[in-house]
Design a protein around this motif. Structure first.
Motif, PDB file in Angstrom:
ATOM      1  N   GLU A  55       0.843  -1.189   0.000  1.00  0.00           N
ATOM      2  CA  GLU A  55       0.000   0.000   0.000  1.00  0.00           C
ATOM      3  C   GLU A  55       0.878   1.240   0.000  1.00  0.00           C
ATOM      4  N   THR A  84      -2.766   5.473 -16.389  1.00  0.00           N
ATOM      5  CA  THR A  84      -4.231   5.511 -16.382  1.00  0.00           C
ATOM      6  C   THR A  84      -4.807   4.868 -17.637  1.00  0.00           C
ATOM      7  N   GLY A  87      -4.419   1.173 -17.363  1.00  0.00           N
ATOM      8  CA  GLY A  87      -5.381   0.682 -16.386  1.00  0.00           C
ATOM      9  C   GLY A  87      -6.789   0.599 -16.952  1.00  0.00           C
ATOM     10  N   CYS A  91      -9.078  -2.774 -17.490  1.00  0.00           N
ATOM     11  CA  CYS A  91     -10.359  -2.898 -16.787  1.00  0.00           C
ATOM     12  C   CYS A  91     -11.519  -3.243 -17.714  1.00  0.00           C
ATOM     13  N   ILE A  97      -9.271  -6.503 -14.288  1.00  0.00           N
ATOM     14  CA  ILE A  97      -9.620  -5.470 -13.307  1.00  0.00           C
ATOM     15  C   ILE A  97      -8.593  -5.366 -12.177  1.00  0.00           C
ATOM     16  N   PRO A  98      -8.128  -6.453 -11.552  1.00  0.00           N
ATOM     17  CA  PRO A  98      -7.118  -6.280 -10.496  1.00  0.00           C
ATOM     18  C   PRO A  98      -5.832  -5.629 -10.990  1.00  0.00           C
ATOM     19  N   GLY A 100      -5.654  -3.554 -13.618  1.00  0.00           N
ATOM     20  CA  GLY A 100      -6.001  -2.161 -13.897  1.00  0.00           C
ATOM     21  C   GLY A 100      -6.002  -1.317 -12.635  1.00  0.00           C
ATOM     22  N   LEU A 101      -6.504  -1.879 -11.543  1.00  0.00           N
ATOM     23  CA  LEU A 101      -6.497  -1.142 -10.272  1.00  0.00           C
ATOM     24  C   LEU A 101      -5.083  -0.873  -9.779  1.00  0.00           C
ATOM     25  N   GLN A 102      -4.175  -1.797 -10.024  1.00  0.00           N
ATOM     26  CA  GLN A 102      -2.780  -1.565  -9.648  1.00  0.00           C
ATOM     27  C   GLN A 102      -2.166  -0.463 -10.501  1.00  0.00           C
ATOM     28  N   PHE A 104      -3.846   2.041 -11.641  1.00  0.00           N
ATOM     29  CA  PHE A 104      -4.402   3.276 -11.099  1.00  0.00           C
ATOM     30  C   PHE A 104      -3.652   3.705  -9.841  1.00  0.00           C
ATOM     31  N   LYS A 105      -3.252   2.725  -9.024  1.00  0.00           N
ATOM     32  CA  LYS A 105      -2.473   3.033  -7.825  1.00  0.00           C
ATOM     33  C   LYS A 105      -1.134   3.660  -8.213  1.00  0.00           C
ATOM     34  N   LYS A 108      -1.648   7.299  -9.521  1.00  0.00           N
ATOM     35  CA  LYS A 108      -1.772   8.263  -8.428  1.00  0.00           C
ATOM     36  C   LYS A 108      -0.405   8.551  -7.825  1.00  0.00           C
TER      37      LYS A 108
END
Length: 119
Positions: A55, A84, A87, A91, A97-98, A100-102, A104-105, A108
């Motif tokens: 995290e 992005t 990701g 997605c 999806i998992p 893609g979320l990484q 996005f992390k 950020k």
């Protein structure tokens, strides 16, 4: 489970994301002033290579804010946009999806890497 996720992550684009952080770190380390920024890039390359099970905690003060502004101008915007887009592409499918979320992390993190720490 995070070990398997990290192995699949490297196959589905994580290796390229980690290389982007390393390249940004090398470019920043060319100048003496950029060495602290380059070292931070190398630290986050570890996250980009293996993001599952980790995290990012954001914090910092005025110094981090000023360095983040310079980072956005030279590297951050491009890295965030690319992460992005990748990701969003991943997605589209349920299996992606998992991953893609990484992405996005990491996008950020590409916007505000200084003052952040990995746990």
């Amino acid at each position: 489970m995070s070990f398997l996720g990290n192995i699949l992550w490297l196959i589905f684009g994580g290796f390229i994301s980690g290389l982007a952080w390393i390249l940004a770190g090398i470019i920043c380390c060319i100048t003496v002033i950029g060495i602290p920024i380059g070292l931070q890039c190398f630290k986050f390359a570890g996250l980009a290579f293996c993001p599952f099970g980790k995290e990012v905690v954001y914090g910092g003060g005025a110094g981090s804010f000023i360095i983040n502004i310079f980072w956005l101008i030279f590297f951050g915007t491009e890295m965030a946009i690319v992460n992005t887009i990748i990701g969003l592409i991943l997605c589209v499918t349920i299996i992606g999806i998992p991953f893609g979320l990484q992405f996005f992390k990491i996008a950020k993190l590409a916007l505000m890497p200084f003052g952040a720490r990995i746990e």
